[in-house]
Motif scaffolding. Sequence first.
Motif, short mmCIF file in Angstrom:
data_model
loop_
_atom_site.label_atom_id
_atom_site.label_comp_id
_atom_site.label_asym_id
_atom_site.label_seq_id
_atom_site.Cartn_x
_atom_site.Cartn_y
_atom_site.Cartn_z
N LYS A 85 0.81 -1.22 0.00
CA LYS A 85 0.00 0.00 0.00
C LYS A 85 0.85 1.27 0.00
N ILE A 86 2.04 1.18 0.55
CA ILE A 86 2.88 2.37 0.72
C ILE A 86 4.31 2.01 0.37
N SER A 87 4.96 2.86 -0.40
CA SER A 87 6.33 2.58 -0.87
C SER A 87 7.35 2.99 0.19
N HIS A 88 8.61 2.61 -0.08
CA HIS A 88 9.70 2.94 0.85
C HIS A 88 9.91 4.45 0.95
N SER A 89 9.87 5.16 -0.18
CA SER A 89 10.07 6.61 -0.15
C SER A 89 8.94 7.31 0.60
N GLN A 90 7.70 6.80 0.47
CA GLN A 90 6.59 7.39 1.20
C GLN A 90 6.72 7.13 2.70
N ARG A 91 7.18 5.95 3.07
CA ARG A 91 7.41 5.65 4.50
C ARG A 91 8.52 6.54 5.06
N TYR A 92 9.57 6.74 4.27
CA TYR A 92 10.68 7.58 4.73
C TYR A 92 10.24 9.04 4.89
N ASP A 93 9.32 9.48 4.03
CA ASP A 93 8.79 10.83 4.15
C ASP A 93 7.99 10.97 5.45
N CYS A 94 7.21 9.98 5.81
CA CYS A 94 6.48 9.99 7.08
C CYS A 94 7.43 9.98 8.27
N PHE A 95 8.48 9.18 8.15
CA PHE A 95 9.49 9.10 9.22
C PHE A 95 10.14 10.46 9.46
N GLN A 96 10.55 11.14 8.39
CA GLN A 96 11.19 12.46 8.53
C GLN A 96 10.20 13.50 9.05
N ARG A 97 8.96 13.45 8.56
CA ARG A 97 7.97 14.42 9.00
C ARG A 97 7.71 14.29 10.50
N PHE A 98 7.70 13.08 11.00
CA PHE A 98 7.44 12.86 12.42
C PHE A 98 8.57 13.39 13.29
N TRP A 99 9.83 13.09 12.94
CA TRP A 99 10.96 13.47 13.79
C TRP A 99 11.37 14.92 13.59
N ARG A 100 10.92 15.56 12.50
CA ARG A 100 11.20 16.99 12.34
C ARG A 100 10.33 17.84 13.26
N LEU A 101 9.30 17.27 13.83
CA LEU A 101 8.44 18.03 14.74
C LEU A 101 9.23 18.55 15.94
N GLY A 102 10.11 17.72 16.50
CA GLY A 102 11.08 18.19 17.50
C GLY A 102 10.60 18.30 18.92
N THR A 103 9.30 18.18 19.17
CA THR A 103 8.79 18.25 20.55
C THR A 103 7.83 17.09 20.79
N ARG A 104 7.74 16.67 22.04
CA ARG A 104 6.86 15.56 22.38
C ARG A 104 5.39 15.91 22.15
N GLU A 105 5.01 17.15 22.45
CA GLU A 105 3.61 17.54 22.27
C GLU A 105 3.17 17.40 20.82
N LYS A 106 4.00 17.86 19.89
CA LYS A 106 3.66 17.77 18.48
C LYS A 106 3.68 16.31 18.00
N GLN A 107 4.59 15.51 18.55
CA GLN A 107 4.64 14.10 18.15
C GLN A 107 3.42 13.34 18.68
N TRP A 108 2.99 13.67 19.91
CA TRP A 108 1.75 13.07 20.42
C TRP A 108 0.56 13.47 19.56
N ASP A 109 0.54 14.72 19.14
CA ASP A 109 -0.55 15.19 18.29
C ASP A 109 -0.55 14.45 16.95
N PHE A 110 0.64 14.17 16.43
CA PHE A 110 0.76 13.40 15.18
C PHE A 110 0.18 12.00 15.36
N VAL A 111 0.52 11.35 16.47
CA VAL A 111 0.04 9.99 16.72
C VAL A 111 -1.48 9.97 16.85
N VAL A 112 -2.05 10.93 17.58
CA VAL A 112 -3.50 10.98 17.74
C VAL A 112 -4.20 11.28 16.41
N LYS A 113 -3.56 12.14 15.62
CA LYS A 113 -4.17 12.52 14.34
C LYS A 113 -4.23 11.36 13.37
#
Length: 387
Positions: A85-113
Amino acid sequence: MTTTGHSHHQVLVPNSDEEYPATPATSATPKKKCKKRLRRKSEWSDVKRKCLKNNGKKHVTKRGKVVDDKILGAPCHCRYRCFEKISHSQRYDCFQRFWRLGTREKQWDFVVKYSKKQPKNMRLNRETPNKRQFTYKYFLPITPTSTQSQIENVNVCKTMFLNTLSVSSKIIRTAWEKYDGCTVMEEDMRGRHANHHRVIKPDTLRSVCDHVRSFVPVESHYIRKSSTKLYLDGSLTIPKMFQLYKDWFDSSIYASKADTVRQYRDLVNQNFNLGFFIPKKDQCDVCHIYRNKTDRTHEEEDSYNKHLLNKNTARKFKDVDKRTAVESCGKILSAVFDFQKVLSCPHGQVSVFYYKRKLSCLNFTIFDMGNKKACCYMWDDSRKERC
């Protein structure tokens, strides 16, 4: 005779009624903020470690364990075939988007979203009690392409979701515990909670303030009226003041005291605008104003160039007069004079001297450049009062 200008060292002399600024609790009018450095949190090792951790970078824990950079995990091999359903490049884009958030609050918000919590529908054994009342669905956002205008959420399994973000299942539980069910995400209170044992007691603050007020500020023949800063003896430092504070502290008057140099320094910086008097070389007002100006006009530049020319010319005349006086063998006198900084007496390393009222001694010096002899004329405040 060649003369030079007076040399002044500027120190604020407080009034006799109020030598030091009042503490914030007793101050009637707001004082100017202290210019001293209080905290530089960005330079703290704990803050640096936390930033590296929240960004998925390599860091060292407090116990010395080295934690490597976060990397994209392997895809799942589940029966839902999420890897198709999802390619390697798309997974890597999600991975970078998550860790670029830089704070726990934003990462929690990402998980809930990108996850959905819903009641569990099916139970195999309804008679046996089961603590798990909810189940989760997981999604990964796919970046829009030329054929897509919006981000598409792809339903994936838990393993694919966790491996793509390179996190554990604990962050899912924590994120949903912090979420209020509507829009608000609770802040990360680690290290910022109010249940700290290091509480500044009123007697601790009062003892430090009283100790600082017991010192006598350095006086000078020049008053810097535009400043609210007060100066102590140049031989003092915060660590030395703390050592004097421990000897000065009286347990019969104060119930608690500052235990560390850092605690003492923080209380001093928060409640006083103090500095230690260190004589510096006088600066020319014209040069100082010119250097601090950003938008200089042609007239100001011409005036400044003339000022430099006059300075160099005066210096050459002084060198000529000095050489003439030396060659005349005492027939011609060339001298310069200067006012020395105020000398505070008594002066010494004895602790009791720091708490005594200082007597200001003045010194006017005349230097014969030809014979290289100096004459000093000294007097103290008692003469000034008699006059």
